[in-house]
Design a protein around this motif. Structure first.
Motif, PDB file in Angstrom:
ATOM      1  N   GLY A 156      35.111  -9.604  32.944  1.00  0.00           N
ATOM      2  CA  GLY A 156      37.050 -10.041  33.514  1.00  0.00           C
ATOM      3  C   GLY A 156      36.987 -10.843  34.966  1.00  0.00           C
ATOM      4  N   TRP A 157      35.733  -9.851  35.075  1.00  0.00           N
ATOM      5  CA  TRP A 157      35.314 -10.745  36.941  1.00  0.00           C
ATOM      6  C   TRP A 157      34.103 -11.703  36.754  1.00  0.00           C
ATOM      7  CZ3 TRP A 157      39.296  -9.968  40.328  1.00  0.00           C
ATOM      8  CH2 TRP A 157      39.817  -9.001  40.127  1.00  0.00           C
ATOM      9  N   ALA A 158      33.069 -12.549  35.609  1.00  0.00           N
ATOM     10  CA  ALA A 158      32.126 -12.878  35.785  1.00  0.00           C
ATOM     11  C   ALA A 158      32.745 -14.355  36.921  1.00  0.00           C
ATOM     12  CB  ALA A 158      31.665 -13.034  34.399  1.00  0.00           C
ATOM     13  N   ALA A 159      33.655 -14.849  36.326  1.00  0.00           N
ATOM     14  CA  ALA A 159      34.173 -16.472  37.474  1.00  0.00           C
ATOM     15  C   ALA A 159      33.117 -15.893  38.782  1.00  0.00           C
ATOM     16  CB  ALA A 159      34.743 -16.529  36.854  1.00  0.00           C
ATOM     17  N   LEU A 201      30.351 -19.476  41.364  1.00  0.00           N
ATOM     18  CA  LEU A 201      29.879 -18.674  41.852  1.00  0.00           C
ATOM     19  C   LEU A 201      28.967 -18.249  40.718  1.00  0.00           C
ATOM     20  CD1 LEU A 201      33.345 -16.934  43.598  1.00  0.00           C
ATOM     21  CD2 LEU A 201      32.076 -18.562  44.234  1.00  0.00           C
ATOM     22  N   VAL A 243      30.760 -11.023  39.398  1.00  0.00           N
ATOM     23  CA  VAL A 243      30.440  -9.898  39.262  1.00  0.00           C
ATOM     24  C   VAL A 243      30.686  -9.470  37.852  1.00  0.00           C
ATOM     25  CG1 VAL A 243      31.949  -7.492  39.207  1.00  0.00           C
ATOM     26  CG2 VAL A 243      32.267  -9.808  41.128  1.00  0.00           C
ATOM     27  N   PHE A 281      32.879 -12.009  50.385  1.00  0.00           N
ATOM     28  CA  PHE A 281      33.399 -11.622  49.200  1.00  0.00           C
ATOM     29  C   PHE A 281      33.934 -10.138  49.354  1.00  0.00           C
ATOM     30  CE2 PHE A 281      32.542  -8.296  45.522  1.00  0.00           C
ATOM     31  CZ  PHE A 281      33.495  -9.084  45.059  1.00  0.00           C
ATOM     32  N   TYR A 337      37.897 -24.501  32.009  1.00  0.00           N
ATOM     33  CA  TYR A 337      37.588 -23.558  32.720  1.00  0.00           C
ATOM     34  C   TYR A 337      38.772 -23.274  32.790  1.00  0.00           C
ATOM     35  CZ  TYR A 337      37.737 -18.963  35.321  1.00  0.00           C
ATOM     36  OH  TYR A 337      38.040 -17.581  35.793  1.00  0.00           O
ATOM     37  N   PRO A 366      36.202 -20.880  41.979  1.00  0.00           N
ATOM     38  CA  PRO A 366      35.368 -22.436  41.657  1.00  0.00           C
ATOM     39  C   PRO A 366      36.794 -23.737  41.895  1.00  0.00           C
ATOM     40  CG  PRO A 366      35.331 -20.001  40.087  1.00  0.00           C
ATOM     41  CD  PRO A 366      36.127 -19.789  41.677  1.00  0.00           C
ATOM     42  N   PRO A 407      28.006 -11.596  44.313  1.00  0.00           N
ATOM     43  CA  PRO A 407      29.510 -12.100  43.600  1.00  0.00           C
ATOM     44  C   PRO A 407      30.200 -12.577  44.810  1.00  0.00           C
ATOM     45  CG  PRO A 407      29.052  -9.099  43.192  1.00  0.00           C
ATOM     46  CD  PRO A 407      27.079  -9.951  43.650  1.00  0.00           C
ATOM     47  N   ASP A 461      36.455 -11.613  26.732  1.00  0.00           N
ATOM     48  CA  ASP A 461      36.488 -10.265  27.606  1.00  0.00           C
ATOM     49  C   ASP A 461      35.998 -11.183  29.113  1.00  0.00           C
ATOM     50  OD1 ASP A 461      36.426  -8.110  25.997  1.00  0.00           O
ATOM     51  OD2 ASP A 461      33.969  -7.530  26.721  1.00  0.00           O
ATOM     52  N   ASP A 462      35.216 -12.041  29.118  1.00  0.00           N
ATOM     53  CA  ASP A 462      34.719 -13.009  30.031  1.00  0.00           C
ATOM     54  C   ASP A 462      33.877 -14.337  30.017  1.00  0.00           C
ATOM     55  OD1 ASP A 462      34.401 -12.170  32.950  1.00  0.00           O
ATOM     56  OD2 ASP A 462      33.423 -10.653  33.067  1.00  0.00           O
ATOM     57  N   ILE A 463      34.757 -14.378  31.235  1.00  0.00           N
ATOM     58  CA  ILE A 463      33.645 -16.467  31.343  1.00  0.00           C
ATOM     59  C   ILE A 463      32.712 -16.821  31.919  1.00  0.00           C
ATOM     60  CG2 ILE A 463      34.579 -18.568  31.373  1.00  0.00           C
ATOM     61  CD1 ILE A 463      37.076 -18.386  29.960  1.00  0.00           C
ATOM     62  N   ILE A 464      32.042 -17.420  32.099  1.00  0.00           N
ATOM     63  CA  ILE A 464      30.957 -17.330  33.015  1.00  0.00           C
ATOM     64  C   ILE A 464      31.240 -18.678  32.874  1.00  0.00           C
ATOM     65  CG2 ILE A 464      28.654 -17.130  34.191  1.00  0.00           C
ATOM     66  CD1 ILE A 464      28.286 -14.295  32.564  1.00  0.00           C
ATOM     67  N   LEU A 465      30.838 -19.125  34.834  1.00  0.00           N
ATOM     68  CA  LEU A 465      30.949 -20.630  35.237  1.00  0.00           C
ATOM     69  C   LEU A 465      29.622 -20.736  35.339  1.00  0.00           C
ATOM     70  CD1 LEU A 465      34.056 -19.715  35.850  1.00  0.00           C
ATOM     71  CD2 LEU A 465      34.283 -22.197  36.430  1.00  0.00           C
TER      72      LEU A 465
END
Lengths: 214, 303
Positions: B20-23, A131, B26, A193, A35, A205, A135, A47-51
């Motif tokens: 851009g806030w998925a980490a 996370l 969100v 949050f 990451y 993270p 949120p 666009d985005d990164i999901i852990l």
């Protein structure tokens, strides 16, 4: 497709498409390191990164191809690379009572007194794996084996904000009031949050967490 | 300026969302059909990313004390304006000072988008004006509109052009196109057959987080997985065997097996599904899905 093998950090991760925009990368225990490597290079097509649990989901821009540079990062072994050690947070918790209605059951299952259970939960060092769910909801790794517990068979319709909970091998904290299926053992006043803060999520993270009994 | 005379079922301020806030847990959120909102914005002379209203099933009554320029795109609703003038969809509409616009029930489909010249001037939160209802932030005070709310619009472009948009010719009455899901191999033949041969109905408990479907039971070998990143359009199968299509405000991680993913090109169709509607699925190749460009709305002058 092969699986990332734990403990063999010279093995590069494998990936596969998830729908047409998602690229799931099996990262094993190097999730945070990958990451960090991806974030630092700021790839235009991402666009985005999901852990998540031992994997990352890269969300590519619609129609974007995987660039050679991104391919190179995904192919590279992160040999000896450690994600930067995150911030250490102390989270003050009111254990049991109305704040932690499932504490007696959890202590029972663990074969411990309430005090011993609280001791065990506060003695451990936790790390924020990722996370999700809500949120700012941290999935904290490091829960002592004896404290692992199944989620409730039927979720509560309302869990108070700040509730500290057990879900399988994780401990977590509900940032906001809402439905939830984890076992509630206590509550913190920390605000997990706040979208108006510069850093909306209190725990990120890679951050480390110690719980302190009120 | 817009005064809310009465609220619709769930009127939400939306823009293209906050990727851009998925980490942080969100989701990107944003308009369920961003191309439709962008088209409406262009009809009123806005930047395509301006904030407008997403209106679902039953719309609001809105008063424009100083008039305004608006446009509607998406599902057609029964609607009236106090001047009695024509109220067309996909066209620039010029409202006189004090005029009211009333949207009743959707005639077909589920959602429409209302763009207002200047854009809705709510404060951006985490880079977007979109409402994220599950956590109560963004949009207008983090919630759906209520009677008595007053919405401001932003600075307006010079000059008014009367424009018309032509909706892209999409698939209709055909199964939703999906690509195989990451856990398709966790389902047995009976489960896969039920899913791909069956007709499902959209349940009443559906919202922007997810569409709950009812129909043939999808059986699987395992029901729980380590948490994985998920995207809107992912079709999860929880232990009860009834599929859930994750929506625009769904969680970013999930632990249920994902049997299939609705392709991005068909998500605008998902946005128009209403409770009771039938849903069927058909698989297409991943490469084919990746090659499908976003549907284009053509904009032209009204002659």
């Amino acid at each position: 497709m092969g699986k990332y093998t734990r403990g063999q950090s010279h093995v590069h991760p494998t990936w596969r498409w998830v729908s047409e925009r998602g690229l799931r990368v099996a990262t094993g225990d190097a999730t945070l390191a990958y990451y960090a490597a991806l974030v630092s290079q700021n790839f235009a097509e991402i666009d985005d990164i999901i852990l998540a649990d031992e994997s990352l989901l890269l969300v590519l821009q619609r129609g974007a191809a995987v660039s050679a540079d991104l391919r190179a990062v995904l192919m590279a072994p992160l040999l000896g690379t450690q994600a930067a050690i995150g911030k250490l947070h102390e989270i003050v918790v009111e254990y049991g009572g109305a704040a932690g209605p499932d504490l007696p059951l959890m202590a029972d299952l663990a074969g411990m007194s309430l005090a011993a259970y609280i001791n065990s939960h506060t003695a451990a060092d936790y790390a924020v794996a990722f996370l999700g769910f809500q949120p700012g909801f941290p999935y904290l790794r490091g829960l002592p084996r004896a404290l692992h517990a199944q989620r409730r068979a039927s979720p509560r319709l309302r869990v108070a904000a700040g509730s500290v909970a057990i879900g399988g091998g994780y401990t977590g904290i509900y940032p906001a009031c809402g439905p939830g299926g984890w076992q509630i053992i206590g509550r913190t006043r920390s605000v997990l949050f706040d979208p108006q803060r510069d850093a909306p999520a209190l725990l990120m993270p890679g951050d480390r967490v110690r719980f302190v009994s009120l | 300026m817009i005064e809310v005379l009465h609220a619709g079922l769930c009127d939400l301020v939306m823009d293209p969302g906050r990727p851009g806030w998925a980490a942080l847990g969100v989701p990107a959120g944003g308009a369920a059909d961003p191309a439709a909102l962008a088209a409406a914005n262009r009809l009123v002379g806005n930047d395509a990313a301006a904030a407008g209203l997403e209106i679902v099933l039953r719309g609001p009554g809105l008063r424009f004390p100083v008039g305004g320029v608006v446009a509607l795109a998406g599902a057609r609703f029964a609607a009236t304006r106090s001047s009695g003038a024509a109220l067309a969809w996909n066209e620039t509409l010029v409202l006189a000072a004090g005029e009211t616009l009333r949207l009743e029930e959707a005639e077909v489909g589920c959602r429409c988008w209302l763009a207002v010249r200047g854009g809705l001037a709510v404060p951006p939160v985490m880079g977007s004006r979109s409402t994220f209802l599950p956590a109560g932030f963004g949009g207008y005070l983090g919630r759906a509109l209520q009677a008595g709310d007053v919405l401001a619009s932003g600075p307006q472009a010079e000059g008014i052009h009367l424009l018309r948009a032509r909706m892209p010719l999409g698939e209709r009455d055909t199964p939703l196109r999906v690509v195989a899901g990451p856990q398709a191999d966790l389902f047995d033949d009976a489960g896969l057959a039920a899913f791909f041969a069956g007709t499902y109905r959209v349940g009443a408990a559906s919202d922007r987080r997810g569409l709950r479907l009812a129909g043939p039971l999808v059986t699987h070998a395992r029901t729980a997985l380590p948490s994985q990143g998920v995207l809107p359009g992912a079709v999860q199968i929880p232990p009860d065997g009834q599929p859930i299509i994750l929506g625009w405000d769904g969680p970013v991680t999930g632990g249920y097996p994902v049997i299939a993913g609705v392709i991005a090109a068909d998500m605008p169709r998902v946005a128009q599904l209403r409770p009771g509607d039938p849903v069927r699925f058909v698989t297409i190749e991943l490469e084919m899905a990746r090659a499908l460009a976003a549907a284009r709305w053509d904009i032209e002058d009204i002659a």
